[in-house]
Design an enzyme around this catalytic site. Structure first.
Site, short mmCIF file in Angstrom:
data_model
loop_
_atom_site.label_atom_id
_atom_site.label_comp_id
_atom_site.label_asym_id
_atom_site.label_seq_id
_atom_site.Cartn_x
_atom_site.Cartn_y
_atom_site.Cartn_z
N ALA A 279 4.86 -0.31 -11.05
CA ALA A 279 5.58 0.76 -11.75
C ALA A 279 6.70 0.20 -12.62
O ALA A 279 6.87 0.59 -13.78
CB ALA A 279 6.13 1.78 -10.75
N GLU B 174 14.50 -8.05 -9.92
CA GLU B 174 13.55 -8.12 -8.81
C GLU B 174 14.14 -8.98 -7.70
O GLU B 174 14.65 -10.06 -7.95
CB GLU B 174 12.22 -8.72 -9.32
CG GLU B 174 11.26 -9.22 -8.24
CD GLU B 174 10.81 -8.14 -7.25
OE1 GLU B 174 10.50 -7.02 -7.67
OE2 GLU B 174 10.79 -8.44 -6.03
N GLN B 175 14.01 -8.47 -6.46
CA GLN B 175 14.62 -9.18 -5.33
C GLN B 175 13.91 -10.50 -4.99
O GLN B 175 14.52 -11.44 -4.49
CB GLN B 175 14.64 -8.29 -4.09
CG GLN B 175 13.26 -7.95 -3.55
CD GLN B 175 13.32 -7.03 -2.32
OE1 GLN B 175 14.39 -6.65 -1.88
NE2 GLN B 175 12.16 -6.70 -1.79
N ARG C 287 -4.96 -7.43 -7.23
CA ARG C 287 -3.58 -7.01 -7.52
C ARG C 287 -2.82 -8.06 -8.32
O ARG C 287 -2.03 -7.73 -9.21
CB ARG C 287 -2.83 -6.76 -6.22
CG ARG C 287 -3.17 -5.47 -5.59
CD ARG C 287 -2.58 -5.35 -4.20
NE ARG C 287 -2.90 -4.05 -3.69
CZ ARG C 287 -2.12 -2.98 -3.79
NH1 ARG C 287 -0.93 -3.07 -4.34
NH2 ARG C 287 -2.51 -1.83 -3.34
N TYR D 237 -15.09 -3.24 -2.66
CA TYR D 237 -15.51 -3.29 -4.07
C TYR D 237 -15.31 -4.70 -4.63
O TYR D 237 -14.50 -5.48 -4.12
CB TYR D 237 -14.72 -2.26 -4.91
CG TYR D 237 -13.23 -2.23 -4.66
CD1 TYR D 237 -12.37 -3.17 -5.24
CD2 TYR D 237 -12.66 -1.26 -3.84
CE1 TYR D 237 -11.01 -3.12 -5.02
CE2 TYR D 237 -11.29 -1.21 -3.61
CZ TYR D 237 -10.48 -2.15 -4.21
OH TYR D 237 -9.13 -2.10 -3.98
N ASP E 79 6.34 4.29 -6.12
CA ASP E 79 6.48 4.54 -4.68
C ASP E 79 7.91 4.88 -4.27
O ASP E 79 8.12 5.49 -3.22
CB ASP E 79 6.01 3.30 -3.89
CG ASP E 79 4.50 3.28 -3.70
OD1 ASP E 79 3.81 4.07 -4.37
OD2 ASP E 79 4.02 2.49 -2.87
P1 FAD Z 1 6.05 -1.78 -5.13
O1 FAD Z 1 4.73 -2.37 -5.43
O2 FAD Z 1 6.45 -1.65 -3.72
O3 FAD Z 1 7.12 -2.66 -5.93
C1 FAD Z 1 8.49 -2.55 -5.66
C2 FAD Z 1 9.17 -3.82 -6.14
O4 FAD Z 1 10.57 -3.66 -5.99
C3 FAD Z 1 8.78 -5.06 -5.34
O5 FAD Z 1 8.50 -6.12 -6.21
C4 FAD Z 1 10.01 -5.32 -4.48
O6 FAD Z 1 10.16 -6.70 -4.15
C5 FAD Z 1 11.11 -4.82 -5.38
N1 FAD Z 1 12.32 -4.39 -4.66
C6 FAD Z 1 12.40 -3.65 -3.53
N2 FAD Z 1 13.66 -3.44 -3.18
C7 FAD Z 1 14.44 -4.07 -4.12
C8 FAD Z 1 15.83 -4.20 -4.31
N3 FAD Z 1 16.70 -3.64 -3.46
N4 FAD Z 1 16.28 -4.90 -5.39
C9 FAD Z 1 15.40 -5.47 -6.27
N5 FAD Z 1 14.06 -5.38 -6.13
C10 FAD Z 1 13.58 -4.68 -5.07
N6 FAD Z 1 -2.89 2.50 -5.54
C11 FAD Z 1 -3.85 2.66 -6.49
O7 FAD Z 1 -3.56 3.20 -7.57
N7 FAD Z 1 -5.13 2.22 -6.28
C12 FAD Z 1 -5.51 1.63 -5.10
O8 FAD Z 1 -6.66 1.23 -4.94
C13 FAD Z 1 -4.53 1.48 -4.08
N8 FAD Z 1 -4.84 0.92 -2.88
C14 FAD Z 1 -3.88 0.78 -1.92
C15 FAD Z 1 -4.22 0.20 -0.69
C16 FAD Z 1 -3.24 0.04 0.30
C17 FAD Z 1 -3.62 -0.53 1.62
C18 FAD Z 1 -1.91 0.44 0.04
C19 FAD Z 1 -0.83 0.28 1.07
C20 FAD Z 1 -1.57 1.01 -1.18
C21 FAD Z 1 -2.55 1.18 -2.16
N9 FAD Z 1 -2.24 1.75 -3.39
C22 FAD Z 1 -3.20 1.92 -4.35
C23 FAD Z 1 -0.86 2.17 -3.69
C24 FAD Z 1 -0.18 1.15 -4.57
O9 FAD Z 1 -0.34 -0.15 -4.06
C25 FAD Z 1 1.30 1.47 -4.68
O10 FAD Z 1 1.45 2.85 -4.97
C26 FAD Z 1 1.94 0.66 -5.80
O11 FAD Z 1 1.73 -0.71 -5.61
C27 FAD Z 1 3.43 0.95 -5.83
O12 FAD Z 1 3.99 0.23 -6.87
P2 FAD Z 1 5.56 0.26 -7.10
O13 FAD Z 1 5.81 -0.63 -8.26
O14 FAD Z 1 6.03 1.67 -7.16
O15 FAD Z 1 6.19 -0.33 -5.77
#
Ligand code: FAD
Length: 398
Positions: A16, A35-36, A109, A214, A292
């Site tokens: 995201a 990024e942490q 990923r 897949y 998320d």
């Molecule tokens: P995250 O990927 O959690 O990224 C957050 C980032 O913020 C990380 O890099 C972290 O290190 C950083 N961070 C955290 N706290 C701090 C801080 N305090 N300071 C600085 N940096 C920080 N979604 C799909 O669309 N298709 C799929 O097939 C799918 N399969 C999935 C299977 C599983 C088993 C799971 C658990 C999830 C799946 N998802 C899927 C959901 C998807 O993986 C997540 O919704 C998505 O990766 C979330 O992305 P994000 O960038 O919001 O959060």
């Protein structure tokens, strides 16, 4: 505060946050991503990207890069756990790309992450910066990092995942444990030639658990995710190793095709599943949660990342042309458009959770009938056909 372009900071370089940085750049807005982690990396597992997400990445100019590393599966097939009988099928491939103007992808990923990182100007992402504090001042937000550094911004985008520190500043809720965990593994495609030749997303549903499998990495690897009751397992760490033997025990009695997939990797990882209920707000005047951090969902419908990408492009569309002074109005418009959409997707995921794990019997037969009627490609129009950028810039949104 001036009428200059807003100073924008993104916290978190996941899918995201990176998509938001790329979309903001396309809208003529610079940002920095903090990024942490000390280095950029993603876990060894696959991800499905539906057309509502891939359409937006294509708009960022990433279509060719995605096609180099991803697979365009021919179908999603739902099968029975014990005899491998096909219950229902959604055709994908060219039919999906034609109907929705964008493909359905399955990919590693790490590949998706790299495609997004490569889209950014050098220096956009600052590593090893863990945000530990948020202070909202009159017209700016001050972030404090674990090393003591501070940064002021006109807008902070919290893309820091399910345990978001930015969310912790806005809301008092906690992640909700689902009682389930997934085992995930990646297998060399050469070990499962028949399965790879099919080029499909396969979902085996059974009592209390299901398995999804897949091809990824342009067909060189196969990824699987197999859910089980979590028992005492609470870890959310991709590095939490788990024995393949435990996984096979959990899938005792399942058909030989599933067991051949689950038994193939040297090691698997185990991940306890959490989400959070929908909340009445994701923002304050100059803070916005996305991905998320805003609306974590269980993975029973493969939508979390696609929703994060929708967020990213919708937010950039709302902010296009914004000044520091007009950021709050742009955030209000964004949230009004994104909340109903993500709540609808979240309800779909919750329905899937129930459907995926039904015990054999009358309820399962009713589910199978319903799924046969409801699993066509056109039935997914509300999900796959949605254009988050168009929705955010529509006259209704304004
Ligand atoms: P995250 O990927 O959690 O990224 C957050 C980032 O913020 C990380 O890099 C972290 O290190 C950083 N961070 C955290 N706290 C701090 C801080 N305090 N300071 C600085 N940096 C920080 N979604 C799909 O669309 N298709 C799929 O097939 C799918 N399969 C999935 C299977 C599983 C088993 C799971 C658990 C999830 C799946 N998802 C899927 C959901 C998807 O993986 C997540 O919704 C998505 O990766 C979330 O992305 P994000 O960038 O919001 O959060």
């Amino acid at each position: 505060m001036t009428s200059e372009r807003p100073r924008i900071v993104v916290v978190g370089a996941g899918i995201a946050g990176l998509a938001a940085a790329a979309a903001l750049a396309r809208a003529g807005l610079a940002c920095q991503v903090f990024e942490q982690a000390p280095e950029l990396s993603e876990v060894g597992a696959g991800i499905q990207l539906s057309p509502n997400g891939s359409r937006l990445l294509h708009r960022l100019g990433l279509g060719a890069a995605l096609d180099r590393v991803a697979v365009r599966p021919q179908a999603i097939e739902v099968r029975r756990w014990d005899d491998d009988q096909v219950l229902t099928k959604t055709t994908l491939g060219a039919a999906c790309a034609e109907l929705y103007g964008a493909p359905y992808y399955t990919l590693h990923r790490a590949d998706l992450h790299q495609v997004l990182v490569d889209a950014l100007a050098p220096g956009t992402v600052v590593l090893d910066r863990r945000c530990v504090g948020v202070t909202e001042l009159a017209d700016t937000v001050r972030l404090t990092f674990a090393d003591g550094a501070t940064v002021d911004a006109d807008l902070v985008i919290g893309a820091d995942g399910i345990r978001s520190a930015i969310r912790g500043h806005l809301l008092a809720d906690q992640p909700r444990f689902s009682g389930q965990a997934v085992f995930r593994g990646v297998v060399d495609a050469a070990e499962l030639p028949a399965l790879v030749a099919e080029g499909k997303v396969l979902i085996w549903m059974g009592p209390g658990q299901h398995c999804v499998c897949y091809p990824i990495s342009a067909g060189r690897l196969v990824s699987f995710a197999a859910s089980t009751a979590a028992g005492d397992w609470r870890a959310e760490s991709w590095s939490a190793g788990a024995a393949t033997a435990d996984l096979l025990t959990a899938y005792d009695g399942w058909n030989p095709v599933v067991r051949s997939v689950l038994g193939a990797p040297e090691s698997v990882i185990r991940w306890a599943l959490y989400d959070r209920p929908a909340v009445p707000r994701w923002s304050s005047a100059r803070l916005m949660l996305i991905g998320d951090a805003a609306h974590p969902m269980l993975p029973f419908g493969a939508q979390g990342a696609s929703q994060g990408i929708e967020d990213a492009l919708a937010l950039a569309a709302c902010l296009a042309g914004a000044s520091a002074a007009t950021v709050p109005a742009a955030l209000r418009r964004y949230e009004a458009v994104r909340r109903p959409r993500t709540e609808q997707v979240h309800r779909f995921i919750q329905d899937n959770e129930r459907d995926h794990h039904v015990e054999d019997g009358a309820e399962q037969r009713e589910r199978d009938e319903r799924m046969r009627a409801d699993f066509g490609l056109r039935q997914r129009a509300w999900l796959f056909g949605y254009d988050a950028e168009a929705a955010a810039t529509s006259p209704e949104a304004a």
